[in-house]
Design a protein around this motif. Sequence first.
Motif, PDB file in Angstrom:
ATOM      1  N   GLY A 238      -0.241   2.537  -2.628  1.00 48.02           N
ATOM      2  CA  GLY A 238      -0.561   2.812  -1.160  1.00 48.02           C
ATOM      3  C   GLY A 238      -0.233   4.161  -0.459  1.00 48.02           C
ATOM      4  O   GLY A 238      -0.513   4.152   0.468  1.00 48.02           O
TER       5      GLY A 238
ATOM      6  N   THR B  72       1.867   1.849   4.148  1.00 46.46           N
ATOM      7  CA  THR B  72       0.850   0.992   4.310  1.00 46.46           C
ATOM      8  C   THR B  72       0.868  -0.516   4.124  1.00 46.46           C
ATOM      9  O   THR B  72       0.401  -1.363   4.730  1.00 46.46           O
ATOM     10  CB  THR B  72      -0.126   1.203   2.913  1.00 46.46           C
ATOM     11  N   ILE B  73       1.836  -0.963   3.605  1.00 38.96           N
ATOM     12  CA  ILE B  73       2.325  -2.491   3.236  1.00 38.96           C
ATOM     13  C   ILE B  73       3.128  -2.831   4.375  1.00 38.96           C
ATOM     14  O   ILE B  73       3.057  -3.932   5.061  1.00 38.96           O
ATOM     15  CB  ILE B  73       3.264  -2.620   1.789  1.00 38.96           C
TER      16      ILE B  73
ATOM     17  N   ALA C 121       0.543 -10.718   1.407  1.00 36.22           N
ATOM     18  CA  ALA C 121       0.788 -10.984   2.875  1.00 36.22           C
ATOM     19  C   ALA C 121       1.047 -12.285   3.258  1.00 36.22           C
ATOM     20  O   ALA C 121       1.729 -12.680   4.028  1.00 36.22           O
ATOM     21  CB  ALA C 121      -0.165 -10.137   3.898  1.00 36.22           C
TER      22      ALA C 121
ATOM     23  N   ILE D  55       0.523  -3.534   6.924  1.00 35.71           N
ATOM     24  CA  ILE D  55      -0.145  -4.955   6.583  1.00 35.71           C
ATOM     25  C   ILE D  55       0.812  -6.072   6.910  1.00 35.71           C
ATOM     26  O   ILE D  55       0.435  -7.071   7.672  1.00 35.71           O
ATOM     27  CB  ILE D  55      -0.324  -5.306   5.098  1.00 35.71           C
TER      28      ILE D  55
ATOM     29  N   ALA E  43       9.224  -1.200   0.731  1.00 36.81           N
ATOM     30  CA  ALA E  43       7.756  -0.725   0.890  1.00 36.81           C
ATOM     31  C   ALA E  43       7.217   0.467   1.310  1.00 36.81           C
ATOM     32  O   ALA E  43       8.088   1.253   1.684  1.00 36.81           O
ATOM     33  CB  ALA E  43       7.256  -2.029   1.556  1.00 36.81           C
TER      34      ALA E  43
ATOM     35  N   VAL F 164       7.376  -6.125  -3.513  1.00 35.82           N
ATOM     36  CA  VAL F 164       6.189  -6.011  -2.911  1.00 35.82           C
ATOM     37  C   VAL F 164       5.373  -5.078  -3.567  1.00 35.82           C
ATOM     38  O   VAL F 164       4.211  -4.939  -3.461  1.00 35.82           O
ATOM     39  CB  VAL F 164       6.408  -5.822  -1.370  1.00 35.82           C
TER      40      VAL F 164
ATOM     41  N   PHE G 235       1.507  -8.310  -4.594  1.00 35.84           N
ATOM     42  CA  PHE G 235       2.065  -8.655  -3.220  1.00 35.84           C
ATOM     43  C   PHE G 235       0.891  -9.471  -2.411  1.00 35.84           C
ATOM     44  O   PHE G 235      -0.266  -9.260  -2.783  1.00 35.84           O
ATOM     45  CB  PHE G 235       2.027  -6.978  -2.359  1.00 35.84           C
TER      46      PHE G 235
END
Length: 524
Positions: free
Chosen positions: A499, A262-263, A242, A266, A259, A209, A240
Amino acid sequence: MEDVTLTGLLKKAASEFPNKRALSVSGKVELTHTQLQDLIDHAASLLIASGINPGDVVALTFPNTVEYVVMFLAVIRCRATAAPLNAAYTAEEFEFYLSDSESKLLITPHVGNAAAQAAASKLNVPHVTATLPDSNSKITLSSSVETEANSNSVAQLVNNSSDVALFLHTSGTTSRPKGVPLTQLNLASSVLNITSVYKITESDSTVIVLPLFHVHGLVAALLSSLAAGGTVTLPAAGRFSASTFWSDMVTYNATWYTAVPTIHQIILDRHENKPERTYPNLRFIRSCSASLAPSILSRLENTFGAPVLEAYAMTEACHLMCSNPLPESGPHKAGSVGKPVGQEMCILDENGVQQEAGVNGEVCIRGANVTKGYKNNPEANRSAFQFGWFHTGDLGFFDSDGYLHLVGRIKELINRGGEKISPIEVDAVLLSHPDIAQAVCFGVPDDKYGEEINCAVIPREGANIDEEEVQGFCKKNLASFKVPKKVFITDSVPKTATGKIQRRIVAEHFLAQISTAKVPKFGA
């Protein structure tokens, strides 16, 4: 240990698990470990035929594609140095990185990269493209020497643990990016540390990701999985998404993923707004590269039914330094980044004296995974490599059980009237509010206290929150001197490509808007 190499670990995995799937691109390509090694050796022979010699630096700027993985490992295989670059850089940024790394060649996808090519042309750095038509083909380079490639040229090469295999730059959040050379030994040591602490084996599978030009995705997810004989899947879009993440995780039987916070947020938001029909049975979820708020950690564990292991890493350490253990290996301590993994670590005061448990100081490390020093940067080396330790610039302490707790970057601590305030602590409280999706606090100049606390807050979708509500919440959960004096309600904050939030840039941006009634979106 001194003789171990990354290329040796990958070849060992291919010999032990020759027919096991190593690398997939969702819906497009599937390669076994043997096929991947064959592609790497062939591509290495092309590079040698193109004039690449041991020690040469080769810059690569790609999305997360098979071509990138093959070419990255091929560069290392021919004893050259790979310098991955963010494809989103401007021409000026490419010029700096190509020049600073002294790159001898630039490799891009067949579609090219106009900014990178412009910079390479200005510096007289040759440019070639790399293409892999399908799983049954070999990599082709857009040079005229491909027919002269000789597999014997690669077979005769012996990779040394002292070879500089990877050249990366620090993110430059507080100063100009510094060049970090990492050897085969550094890479191999880190990979062994990662596979050991997370017990990654040939039975494990993950979906990438994070961008592979960054040490987190490259070492923790890609190289560690391949070295263990495991399976890696790249998203079809090369980045990446989502909307496809969980379907890829299910399709390829993923057992874990890593990850940045931030991810993770998400992924959580995607679940809340559009949940999947099924989710994979994960062994663990890993978080690194920035502090993960305890509220986010709890939501991840409760939502996906897997332990969340927070870790601590730096480019200079070839990624991993500390990690919380798997449940069967020990407890996870909320608010900590775990115990040191495969290296020595201590807390030093400004005089180089080691501190006892519970006492704050600078986090310092040494080990086989740590770089010997920055490239051509004597001043940075003098400040970072002292008393026989690498000084991370992070402030923290060990508790009585040996778990490391980070307080923050030394340069980012907020000094309000003599009170040293950790921005990480304030961030965690802000993120525990049910209507706040993202938050970052930072110090700003103040005539009375020297520094005062401000923060930027991104509300959850559909939430209606204002400055008064945020400050009231903080007053209930923080000491009065830690409550932000000013709250910026916004819809985005500047981050790095991976991120990570850059507090200094966030502060500069919002301070520029302090006299404006409405705070515009960053970059608008």
